[in-house]
Design a protein around this motif. Sequence first.
Motif, short mmCIF file in Angstrom:
data_model
loop_
_atom_site.label_atom_id
_atom_site.label_comp_id
_atom_site.label_asym_id
_atom_site.label_seq_id
_atom_site.Cartn_x
_atom_site.Cartn_y
_atom_site.Cartn_z
N GLU A 90 -24.95 -12.13 -4.72
CA GLU A 90 -24.72 -12.75 -3.42
C GLU A 90 -26.03 -12.79 -2.64
O GLU A 90 -26.67 -11.76 -2.43
N ILE A 91 -26.39 -13.98 -2.22
CA ILE A 91 -27.64 -14.17 -1.49
C ILE A 91 -27.42 -13.80 -0.03
O ILE A 91 -26.46 -14.25 0.61
N GLY A 92 -28.29 -12.96 0.52
CA GLY A 92 -28.21 -12.55 1.93
C GLY A 92 -27.36 -11.33 2.18
O GLY A 92 -27.12 -10.98 3.34
N ARG A 93 -26.91 -10.67 1.13
CA ARG A 93 -26.08 -9.48 1.30
C ARG A 93 -26.87 -8.25 0.86
O ARG A 93 -27.46 -8.22 -0.22
N ARG A 94 -26.79 -7.23 1.70
CA ARG A 94 -27.48 -5.97 1.39
C ARG A 94 -26.69 -5.20 0.35
O ARG A 94 -25.49 -4.96 0.50
N ARG A 95 -27.37 -4.78 -0.68
CA ARG A 95 -26.74 -4.04 -1.77
C ARG A 95 -26.90 -2.54 -1.53
O ARG A 95 -27.86 -2.08 -0.89
N PRO A 96 -25.98 -1.75 -2.05
CA PRO A 96 -26.08 -0.29 -1.88
C PRO A 96 -27.35 0.25 -2.50
O PRO A 96 -27.81 -0.20 -3.55
N GLY A 97 -27.94 1.23 -1.85
CA GLY A 97 -29.15 1.87 -2.34
C GLY A 97 -30.42 1.31 -1.74
O GLY A 97 -31.50 1.82 -2.04
N LEU A 98 -30.32 0.26 -0.92
CA LEU A 98 -31.51 -0.35 -0.32
C LEU A 98 -31.71 0.26 1.08
O LEU A 98 -30.80 0.27 1.91
N ASP A 99 -32.91 0.74 1.34
CA ASP A 99 -33.20 1.38 2.62
C ASP A 99 -33.31 0.34 3.73
O ASP A 99 -33.55 -0.84 3.49
N ASP A 100 -33.12 0.80 4.97
CA ASP A 100 -33.12 -0.10 6.12
C ASP A 100 -34.47 -0.80 6.31
O ASP A 100 -34.52 -1.98 6.65
N THR A 101 -35.55 -0.07 6.12
CA THR A 101 -36.87 -0.65 6.37
C THR A 101 -37.15 -1.82 5.42
O THR A 101 -37.61 -2.89 5.84
N SER A 102 -36.86 -1.64 4.15
CA SER A 102 -37.10 -2.70 3.16
C SER A 102 -36.18 -3.89 3.42
O SER A 102 -36.61 -5.04 3.30
N TRP A 103 -34.92 -3.64 3.79
CA TRP A 103 -34.00 -4.73 4.05
C TRP A 103 -34.43 -5.54 5.27
O TRP A 103 -34.42 -6.77 5.23
N ARG A 104 -34.79 -4.90 6.37
CA ARG A 104 -35.22 -5.61 7.57
C ARG A 104 -36.50 -6.40 7.30
O ARG A 104 -36.66 -7.52 7.79
N ALA A 105 -37.41 -5.83 6.54
CA ALA A 105 -38.66 -6.54 6.23
C ALA A 105 -38.38 -7.77 5.37
O ALA A 105 -39.04 -8.81 5.53
N LEU A 106 -37.36 -7.69 4.50
CA LEU A 106 -37.05 -8.83 3.63
C LEU A 106 -36.38 -9.96 4.41
O LEU A 106 -36.79 -11.12 4.30
N VAL A 107 -35.35 -9.65 5.20
CA VAL A 107 -34.60 -10.70 5.89
C VAL A 107 -35.39 -11.29 7.06
O VAL A 107 -35.17 -12.44 7.46
N SER A 108 -36.33 -10.54 7.61
CA SER A 108 -37.13 -11.05 8.73
C SER A 108 -38.31 -11.89 8.27
O SER A 108 -38.93 -12.58 9.09
N GLY A 109 -38.62 -11.86 6.99
CA GLY A 109 -39.74 -12.63 6.48
C GLY A 109 -41.06 -11.90 6.56
O GLY A 109 -42.11 -12.47 6.21
N LYS A 110 -41.06 -10.64 7.03
CA LYS A 110 -42.31 -9.88 7.12
C LYS A 110 -42.80 -9.44 5.74
O LYS A 110 -44.00 -9.23 5.55
N LEU A 111 -41.86 -9.31 4.81
CA LEU A 111 -42.25 -8.93 3.44
C LEU A 111 -42.62 -10.20 2.69
O LEU A 111 -41.76 -10.96 2.23
N ARG A 112 -43.91 -10.44 2.57
CA ARG A 112 -44.38 -11.67 1.97
C ARG A 112 -44.31 -11.59 0.45
O ARG A 112 -44.54 -10.53 -0.14
N PRO A 113 -43.97 -12.72 -0.21
CA PRO A 113 -43.91 -12.70 -1.69
C PRO A 113 -45.30 -12.60 -2.30
O PRO A 113 -46.25 -13.24 -1.84
N ALA A 114 -45.40 -11.78 -3.32
CA ALA A 114 -46.67 -11.62 -4.03
C ALA A 114 -46.89 -12.73 -5.07
O ALA A 114 -48.02 -12.97 -5.50
N ARG A 115 -45.83 -13.42 -5.46
CA ARG A 115 -45.93 -14.48 -6.48
C ARG A 115 -44.79 -15.46 -6.26
O ARG A 115 -43.70 -15.07 -5.84
N THR A 116 -45.03 -16.75 -6.54
CA THR A 116 -44.03 -17.80 -6.30
C THR A 116 -43.84 -18.63 -7.57
O THR A 116 -44.81 -18.96 -8.26
N LEU A 117 -42.58 -18.96 -7.84
CA LEU A 117 -42.23 -19.82 -8.98
C LEU A 117 -41.54 -21.06 -8.44
O LEU A 117 -40.50 -20.97 -7.78
N ASP A 118 -42.11 -22.23 -8.73
CA ASP A 118 -41.55 -23.51 -8.29
C ASP A 118 -40.87 -24.18 -9.48
O ASP A 118 -41.52 -24.50 -10.47
#
Length: 204
Positions: A90-118
């Motif tokens: 499920e896209i956009g759903r927090r899975r068990p075991g994920l910490d708050d800091t990593s989840w907020r950084a991911l959904v807010s866009g602050k966690l930038r991708p290190a690599r992109t596949l088009d």
Amino acid sequence: MRRRRILREDEQALWSSFVRDITPLARKSPRPPSEGGAGTAPVPAPAPTTDPDRPTARSSTQPSTPSPAAAMPGPRVPGHTLVRTQAEIEIGRRRPGLDDTSWRALVSGKLRPARTLDLHGQNVQAAFSRLHAFLIQARADNLRCVEVITGLGSGQRGGVLRRELPFWLGRPDLRPLILAVTHPHAANQGSVRILLRRAAHRKS
């Protein structure tokens, strides 16, 4: 009755010299009549029979060379077979075991991708093969966040790559690598950012 005149001696000598060089004609033997009578067509000679135990000329020749089409190799089989699973991430759903800091950084866009596949312009099999190799390599490189672009596509539910991506990520060989999946923002449904699990370091 007229009496036959007897040749004189000089006449007899003249006649003998005349017939001396004459060769008599050969007599033709009479042709035996056909059994069917006149007008019957000749009977054709029987065709030669073939002995089944006797090898024919073709069997003694060398074996024929295979055609180029038979010698051509078969189609190349991909390394990973595309099998659609029923489980999806499920896209956009927090899975068990994920910490708050990593989840907020991911959904807010602050966690930038290190690599992109088009995956724009790819067919289904090619897109899946590239995605599979991309995620396996990213995990091996211990990357934290990557982005996959599928495009919006057409239709109410979007293109085929956009619809199939959650099922591909839910496969048993890819799901253990993933912590969470989300869109960069609500207006961009043609791209996802994937938070990967860190590779466990072995203790020496």
